[in-house]
Design an enzyme around this catalytic site. Structure first.
Site, PDB file in Angstrom:
ATOM      1  N   HIS A 146       0.854  -1.184   0.000  1.00 20.31           N
ATOM      2  CA  HIS A 146       0.000   0.000   0.000  1.00 20.31           C
ATOM      3  C   HIS A 146       0.896   1.243   0.000  1.00 20.31           C
ATOM      4  O   HIS A 146       2.104   1.153   0.157  1.00 20.31           O
ATOM      5  CB  HIS A 146      -1.048  -0.009   1.125  1.00 20.31           C
ATOM      6  CG  HIS A 146      -0.509   0.064   2.505  1.00 20.31           C
ATOM      7  ND1 HIS A 146      -1.195   0.637   3.554  1.00 20.31           N
ATOM      8  CD2 HIS A 146       0.652  -0.381   3.013  1.00 20.31           C
ATOM      9  CE1 HIS A 146      -0.470   0.554   4.643  1.00 20.31           C
ATOM     10  NE2 HIS A 146       0.644  -0.055   4.357  1.00 20.31           N
ATOM     11  N   ASP A 223       6.061  -4.652   6.721  1.00 20.21           N
ATOM     12  CA  ASP A 223       4.882  -3.861   7.038  1.00 20.21           C
ATOM     13  C   ASP A 223       3.841  -4.824   7.617  1.00 20.21           C
ATOM     14  O   ASP A 223       3.229  -5.599   6.890  1.00 20.21           O
ATOM     15  CB  ASP A 223       4.376  -3.189   5.762  1.00 20.21           C
ATOM     16  CG  ASP A 223       3.036  -2.498   5.961  1.00 20.21           C
ATOM     17  OD1 ASP A 223       2.484  -2.567   7.078  1.00 20.21           O
ATOM     18  OD2 ASP A 223       2.540  -1.902   4.995  1.00 20.21           O
ATOM     19  N   GLN A 226      -1.468  -5.268   8.590  1.00 20.70           N
ATOM     20  CA  GLN A 226      -2.603  -6.183   8.509  1.00 20.70           C
ATOM     21  C   GLN A 226      -2.305  -7.509   9.200  1.00 20.70           C
ATOM     22  O   GLN A 226      -3.220  -8.305   9.424  1.00 20.70           O
ATOM     23  CB  GLN A 226      -2.984  -6.432   7.036  1.00 20.70           C
ATOM     24  CG  GLN A 226      -3.476  -5.206   6.309  1.00 20.70           C
ATOM     25  CD  GLN A 226      -4.763  -4.631   6.889  1.00 20.70           C
ATOM     26  OE1 GLN A 226      -5.550  -5.337   7.518  1.00 20.70           O
ATOM     27  NE2 GLN A 226      -4.982  -3.345   6.679  1.00 20.70           N
ATOM     28  N   LYS A 249      -5.398  -0.619  14.270  1.00 22.27           N
ATOM     29  CA  LYS A 249      -5.984  -1.798  13.615  1.00 22.27           C
ATOM     30  C   LYS A 249      -5.999  -3.003  14.565  1.00 22.27           C
ATOM     31  O   LYS A 249      -6.556  -4.049  14.244  1.00 22.27           O
ATOM     32  CB  LYS A 249      -5.201  -2.145  12.347  1.00 22.27           C
ATOM     33  CG  LYS A 249      -5.256  -1.032  11.276  1.00 22.27           C
ATOM     34  CD  LYS A 249      -4.610  -1.514   9.996  1.00 22.27           C
ATOM     35  CE  LYS A 249      -4.131  -0.393   9.105  1.00 22.27           C
ATOM     36  NZ  LYS A 249      -5.212   0.307   8.390  1.00 22.27           N
ATOM     37  N   CYS A 387      -5.808   2.537  -0.871  1.00 24.41           N
ATOM     38  CA  CYS A 387      -4.462   3.118  -0.817  1.00 24.41           C
ATOM     39  C   CYS A 387      -3.435   2.156  -1.380  1.00 24.41           C
ATOM     40  O   CYS A 387      -2.315   2.036  -0.863  1.00 24.41           O
ATOM     41  CB  CYS A 387      -4.098   3.527   0.611  1.00 24.41           C
ATOM     42  SG  CYS A 387      -5.151   4.827   1.233  1.00 24.41           S
TER      43      CYS A 387
END
Lengths: 429, 156
Positions: A146, A223, A226, A249, A387
């Site tokens: 993203h 990253d 998620q 998140k 994004c």
């Protein structure tokens, strides 16, 4: 999920509120009661929140921890000898300990608190990138990143002349491992890659990626925005050099981000912002800096938000990340089966290993129209490019509709989603 | 409970969304502009032929977007043909006012041709859905930019 889920039962039992997780069934109805946002109707219907991938809702425990901090012991941290500052500092630093345990870092000096996960990536690009990388050095990203894991590297490229290489993905949304390995070479200095794709749900075999990269002597920034909500993460087992995640998140507050960096690595990196808290001593001639993590934490930090994140980590740890992961995998499979049965609906991202994120398109309706219609039935889902425009381009799309599940979602939520998609067909089909 | 949705997705709008009119790249045109809605990825280009007397002789568009943005662009092209650039500006202001619930919206619409006013009212059902107003107005902002010599606009 084998590459991601690493048993953390020992850690969970240390948190201990819920007892032995291995014996406890995940009771979603009980868990839902912790989230006050569900005590309301939207357009006259229960809220079906399927947008946790964008940001998760907050349990009462997090809200209470933050209110308690403001109401009973709030003061600035790392300064002042008075009792409030001391209690605030203890709560803040104890939250850092919790974050360190959550990621299983070697110690809490490896946890840098930033303003967002995006800022954490920018920190590495600025501090590490501008000190250690030079023109011609190569950074590899994947096609499913993203924007937060693309643009900071482009800014670095424009500044110092590093070369960005993009590892392709297969038609099912998996990383093309062979093509990725072919990109690795003596010029590779850094690989910045997502652990789980926010747009496709793909779980990247990140440990395998890290091992390959390390064979070439390069570093890896993962990253984990998620991944951290959906699975237990052990940065030492993975061997990650940097690992970034977004607390909001993981049922925590907005306004903070987390950067894990290996301690030896962090201490070689120069500060990227100057100010209070990050200095050892200041004269007008010369300033010396603190070691990591304070070196990277100029200014008053997000004190109460960090305490809130500590409470969120207590919360998910007590439930057990493996229980949450198992619950969400059940939702993923049920939703995939129900969505696949709808004529004219196509799921984008069908990798064998996925987290509870499903992007889809419909023949009869643009994602925005889907989003507006299902919203009237109380269903909140994300529409747009998430994004992640390059991954949309990869599939020849400008947008998808995306459902992303959290620990509070139920099979009934999915049934309502399916009914709502029926309404979309009724209006636009 | 779906009254707002039915008002938004009226037959005429759905028809324009599925079969947009003047959806083409004209061989000749005097001005064009690209409109983008970066948060959702909608993108379209509006082409206009404006003659020396500032009369709009042709309007066309191409692009990708939701039913509302495509229908709005399609219906706009039908409304703009053979009116002056100033009249187009009046329509734009009236439509924008309707979509955003501006206080003077009724006054702006009162002076318009009845059929045009009806069509603008139809599209402005979007005002019940604040997140979608930018979908309905994208083509109009783009047309305004093209006539005024700007090459690109963004609705964010």
């Amino acid at each position: 999920m084998n590459a991601v889920v690493i048993s953390r039962s020992s850690q969970s039992s240390e948190v201990g509120q819920a007892g032995d997780n291995s014996l406890m069934a995940f009771d979603v109805e009980r868990v839902r009661k912790d989230f006050p946002i569900f005590d309301q109707k939207v357009h006259g219907r229960p809220l079906i929140y399927l947008d946790s991938g964008a940001s998760a809702q907050k349990p009462q425990q997090v809200i209470d921890a933050m209110s308690t901090a403001y109401e009973t012991y709030y003061a600035n941290v790392h300064r002042g000898v008075h009792v409030m500052s001391q209690r605030s500092t203890e709560a803040y630093e104890s939250a850092r300990e919790k974050i360190a345990k959550f990621l299983n870092t070697n110690n809490s000096n490896e946890i840098v608190l930033t303003g967002s996960a995006t800022e954490a990536i920018n920190l590495v690009a600025y501090s590490y990138g501008r000190k250690f990388l030079k023109a011609g050095d190569e950074i590899i990203l994947s096609h499913m990143e993203h924007h937060a894991n693309i643009v900071p590297w482009q800014l670095l490229r424009d500044d110092v002349g590093v070369v960005l290489k993009i590892a392709p993905i297969l038609d099912d949304g998996s990383l093309d491992l062979e093509a990725f390995e072919a990109l690795l070479g003596s010029k590779t200095k850094l690989v910045a890659m997502t652990h789980i794709s926010n747009a496709l749900g793909t779980v990247v075999p990140i440990k395998q990626v890290i091992n390959k990269v390390h064979e070439h002597g390069a570093l890896v920034l993962v990253d984990g925005c998620q991944a951290t909500p959906h699975s237990a993460v052990d940065v030492q087992a993975l061997g990650a050099d940097f690992y970034v995640f977004a607390p909001h998140k993981v049922y925590g507050p907005t306004g903070i981000g987390v950067l894990y960096g290996r301690e030896d690595l962090l201490n070689t990196m120069p500060p990227w912002q100057g100010g209070g808290d990050m200095i050892a001593s200041v004269t007008f001639d010369k300033t010396t800096f603190q070691k990591a993590p304070l070196r990277f934490e100029a200014g008053t930090p997000a004190i109460v938000e960090t305490i809130g994140l500590g409470a969120a980590i207590d919360y998910v740890s007590a439930l057990g990340m493996e229980n949450i992961a198992a619950h969400e995998q059940g939702l993923l499979h049920y939703a995939t089966e129900r969505l696949n049965a709808i004529e004219g609906l196509t799921i984008i991202g069908t990798a064998p290993d996925k987290a509870a994120i499903i992007s889809f398109i419909m023949d009869c309706a643009h994602p925005h129209d889907i989003g507006t219609i299902v919203d009237q039935m109380g269903v909140a889902l994300r529409t747009g490019h998430h994004c992640a425009q390059p991954v949309m381009d990869r599939f020849g799309l400008s947008a998808t509709a995306r459902v992303s599940f959290g620990l509070y979602n139920t099979r009934q939520d999915i049934d309502t989603l399916i009914d709502a998609i029926g309404a979309v067909k009724e209006f636009l089909g | 409970m779906f009254d707002d949705l039915r008002e938004l997705y009226q037959e005429v709008i759905l028809d324009h969304g599925k079969k947009p009119r003047n959806f083409r790249h004209p061989d000749d045109f005097t001005c064009e502009a690209a409109g983008n809605n970066p948060m959702c990825g909608d993108a379209l280009i509006v082409y206009l032929t404006v003659d020396d007397n500032r009369m709009i002789r042709d309007v066309a568009f191409q692009g990708k977007g939701c039913a509302i943005s495509v229908a709005s662009a399609s219906m706009m092209t039908e409304m703009l043909k053979n009116i002056s650039a100033d009249e187009a500006d009046t329509l734009f202001k009236a439509f924008h006012g309707l979509c955003t619930g501006a206080d003077d919206a009724d006054d702006l619409v009162a002076g318009l041709d009845e059929e045009v006013a009806e069509r603008l009212q139809m599209l402005s059902g979007v005002r019940q859905f604040p997140m979608r107003v930018k979908c309905a107005t994208l083509a109009w902002h783009t047309m305004d930019a093209a006539i005024n010599g700007h090459q690109e606009i963004s609705t964010e």
